[in-house]
Design a protein around this motif. Structure first.
Motif, PDB file in Angstrom:
ATOM      1  N   PRO A 186     -17.199  26.316 112.851  1.00 36.88           N
ATOM      2  CA  PRO A 186     -14.862  26.362 113.190  1.00 36.88           C
ATOM      3  C   PRO A 186     -14.652  24.453 114.114  1.00 36.88           C
ATOM      4  O   PRO A 186     -15.374  23.938 114.433  1.00 36.88           O
ATOM      5  N   GLY A 187     -13.923  24.644 113.104  1.00 37.80           N
ATOM      6  CA  GLY A 187     -13.402  22.993 113.510  1.00 37.80           C
ATOM      7  C   GLY A 187     -14.453  21.806 112.776  1.00 37.80           C
ATOM      8  O   GLY A 187     -14.216  20.857 113.041  1.00 37.80           O
ATOM      9  N   ALA A 188     -14.755  22.284 111.524  1.00 39.23           N
ATOM     10  CA  ALA A 188     -16.051  21.745 110.962  1.00 39.23           C
ATOM     11  C   ALA A 188     -14.253  20.868 109.880  1.00 39.23           C
ATOM     12  O   ALA A 188     -13.181  20.959 109.602  1.00 39.23           O
ATOM     13  N   GLY A 189     -15.301  19.736 109.244  1.00 35.60           N
ATOM     14  CA  GLY A 189     -14.000  18.946 108.444  1.00 35.60           C
ATOM     15  C   GLY A 189     -13.496  19.900 107.300  1.00 35.60           C
ATOM     16  O   GLY A 189     -14.236  20.516 106.610  1.00 35.60           O
ATOM     17  N   THR A 190     -12.242  19.428 106.401  1.00 35.13           N
ATOM     18  CA  THR A 190     -11.722  19.472 105.219  1.00 35.13           C
ATOM     19  C   THR A 190     -13.269  19.222 103.939  1.00 35.13           C
ATOM     20  O   THR A 190     -13.712  20.030 103.365  1.00 35.13           O
ATOM     21  N   GLU A 191     -13.921  18.292 103.789  1.00 31.72           N
ATOM     22  CA  GLU A 191     -15.212  18.303 102.993  1.00 31.72           C
ATOM     23  C   GLU A 191     -15.828  18.979 103.154  1.00 31.72           C
ATOM     24  O   GLU A 191     -16.730  19.416 102.088  1.00 31.72           O
ATOM     25  N   LEU A 192     -16.554  19.346 104.037  1.00 30.88           N
ATOM     26  CA  LEU A 192     -17.537  21.091 104.897  1.00 30.88           C
ATOM     27  C   LEU A 192     -16.746  22.334 104.192  1.00 30.88           C
ATOM     28  O   LEU A 192     -17.651  22.581 103.462  1.00 30.88           O
ATOM     29  N   VAL A 193     -15.326  21.972 104.201  1.00 34.47           N
ATOM     30  CA  VAL A 193     -14.881  23.446 103.906  1.00 34.47           C
ATOM     31  C   VAL A 193     -15.143  23.165 102.246  1.00 34.47           C
ATOM     32  O   VAL A 193     -15.640  24.303 101.783  1.00 34.47           O
ATOM     33  N   VAL A 194     -14.300  22.128 101.390  1.00 37.27           N
ATOM     34  CA  VAL A 194     -14.232  22.340  99.929  1.00 37.27           C
ATOM     35  C   VAL A 194     -15.978  22.276  99.487  1.00 37.27           C
ATOM     36  O   VAL A 194     -16.342  22.773  98.754  1.00 37.27           O
ATOM     37  N   ILE A 195     -17.313  21.652 101.032  1.00 34.43           N
ATOM     38  CA  ILE A 195     -18.186  21.856 100.343  1.00 34.43           C
ATOM     39  C   ILE A 195     -18.987  23.681  99.903  1.00 34.43           C
ATOM     40  O   ILE A 195     -19.066  23.455  99.132  1.00 34.43           O
ATOM     41  N   ALA A 196     -18.563  24.233 101.210  1.00 29.45           N
ATOM     42  CA  ALA A 196     -18.607  25.731 101.393  1.00 29.45           C
ATOM     43  C   ALA A 196     -17.595  26.233 100.601  1.00 29.45           C
ATOM     44  O   ALA A 196     -18.642  26.778  99.607  1.00 29.45           O
ATOM     45  N   ASP A 197     -17.164  26.039  99.935  1.00 34.06           N
ATOM     46  CA  ASP A 197     -15.981  26.836  98.965  1.00 34.06           C
ATOM     47  C   ASP A 197     -16.605  26.895  97.567  1.00 34.06           C
ATOM     48  O   ASP A 197     -17.376  27.552  96.980  1.00 34.06           O
ATOM     49  N   ALA A 198     -17.180  25.617  97.233  1.00 32.29           N
ATOM     50  CA  ALA A 198     -17.487  25.432  95.363  1.00 32.29           C
ATOM     51  C   ALA A 198     -18.934  25.675  95.653  1.00 32.29           C
ATOM     52  O   ALA A 198     -19.309  26.642  94.691  1.00 32.29           O
TER      53      ALA A 198
END
Length: 424
Positions: A186-198
């Motif tokens: 929770p609270g992770a940066g959008t870059e990590l969210v993009v990496i995780a989604d990809a």
């Protein structure tokens, strides 16, 4: 020998320290220039005021003498016997850091009424204090850099912790396990969210690829065993009994044709659905269906079985011809194999639905449920329900690939109705 790669944390901290160092040096350099400028302006203003005061008093009071203020020395003319050697030859203007003996002086030289006046002020005490302040500034700068370094080490470590955890989670994943999903804190940066989604999208696509490969291997090993056994048996019998060789060669030819259709299906299942759909072409089902029925007439030999094709409705679809032929043929072969006598009715409706009604043994509710379960899950479970599911398993997977729909209706002892609806 190659040097091991540096960690991202190390490089970020190094760049932060380099940036902080460059910024500190720039601030100190700018401060030094500003202080030097202000200092010279102050010296010039002070010495100019003192010299103007002396000149004014000399004009007002004939014979006025310099009172020798502490730290200030005034010399009139270049031939003044008391003029120190370091001051001889100085041009008009302000001169800083002039060493007289062992003492630093600031000197103002001006030409007034044809006389060169030289006013020198002792700034040794000020220079000592200035050196102390400069040393204090340097020490403060080093302390600031140290604090920035410590803060960077801990701050960057905390900042990169979600990334390190993401890498650890990826590293612990087992290719043999069911694909899970990578979750970010929770609270992770959008870059990590993009990496995780990809990466999750990649895991899903890779899982589908592995599933297609596993299905291909399992189905190929199962489905190819029967035609290969027929070919081997026919070849051996033909070699032992030449008088029946022609009959056995026909069996080999039919089995080879069936294997060819089967390989078309299996190779289609092993490919990506998007590539299969892109390779589709306009196909006239009403022209294709009679040829399929004719090709399967030989399977009714030795049985009191008849294939009856109703006049097909005009129907065009977008589909690979070889795969559509193999799919319909597989349904028809399945109906023939599980029927002993009677009539198999084949119909083509205007909505691109092929209907095959056989008078066979019928399918149990469990077998039909297994086929629908395969359509929902594509997990290859139909093969475990008995022979009727083997051909249907391939059709179910093709439906999943192309978006077709397969429906089965058991009529008890009167057989089974299979409906394959193509996408128009």
């Amino acid at each position: 020998m190659l040097r091991p790669p540096r960690s991202l944390r190390y490089r970020i901290v190094l760049w932060l320290l380099a940036f902080a160092t460059a910024l500190t040096v720039a601030v100190i350099a700018q401060g030094t220039v500003v202080v030097e400028y202000v200092e010279r302006a102050a010296w010039k203003s002070l010495l100019t005021a003192e010299l103007d005061h002396f000149i004014q008093r000399s004009r007002e009071i004939p014979g006025y003498q310099w009172d020798g203020t502490d730290g200030l020395s005034l010399y009139g003319g270049t031939d003044d016997a008391q003029l120190p050697p370091p001051l001889r030859g100085l041009g008009a203007g302000l001169h800083d850091d002039v060493l007289i003996g062992r003492t630093n002086h600031v000197v103002l030289v001006r030409d007034i009424d044809g006389i060169r006046y030289t006013l020198a002020m002792d700034i040794e005490a000020f220079e000592s204090e200035e050196t102390g302040y400069e040393l204090l500034t340097v020490l403060a700068s080093f302390a600031l850099l140290l604090a920035i370094g410590v803060a960077a080490v801990f701050g960057v470590g905390r900042l990169l912790h979600p990334l390190s955890r993401l890498a650890r989670d990826i590293g612990t994943m087992d290719p043999g396990d069911q694909p899970g999903r990578i979750k970010v804190e929770p609270g992770a940066g959008t870059e990590l969210v993009v990496i995780a989604d990809a990466f999750n999208d990649y895991l899903g696509r890779n899982a589908r690829f592995v599933e297609r490969e596993r299905d291909f291997i399992n189905t190929a090993s199962h489905e190819l065993r029967t035609p290969v056994a027929v070919i081997n048996g026919a070849a051996e019998l033909g070699l032992r009994e030449p008088q029946v060789a022609a009959h056995q060669l026909h069996r080999i030819q039919r089995s080879a044709r069936e294997m060819e259709q089967l390989m078309v299906l299996l190779l289609a299942l092993a490919k990506d659905p998007a590539r299969l759909v892109s390779s589709s072409e306009p196909l006239a089902l009403d022209a294709l269906l009679p040829r399929i029925v004719e090709d399967h007439q030989h399977l009714t030999a030795g049985k009191s079985l008849q294939l009856r094709l109703a006049p097909p409705a005009r129907c065009d679809v977008q589909a690979p011809a070889a795969i559509a032929r193999a799919a319909i043929g597989n349904l028809l072969r399945n109906a023939i194999e599980h029927s002993d006598s009677g009539c198999i009715d084949i119909e083509l409706h205007e909505d691109a639905t092929v209907v095959i009604r056989d008078p066979g043994h019928g399918m149990s509710p469990e077998q039909i449920s297994a086929v629908y379960g395969l359509l929902a899950r594509n997990d290859g479970g139909v093969g475990d329900t008995g022979e009727p599911g083997i051909g249907l398993e391939l059709i179910a997977r093709l439906c999943e690939h192309f978006g077709w729909r397969l429906e089965l209706q058991s009529r008890g002892d009167r057989g089974t109705t299979a409906m394959l609806k193509f996408s128009n």
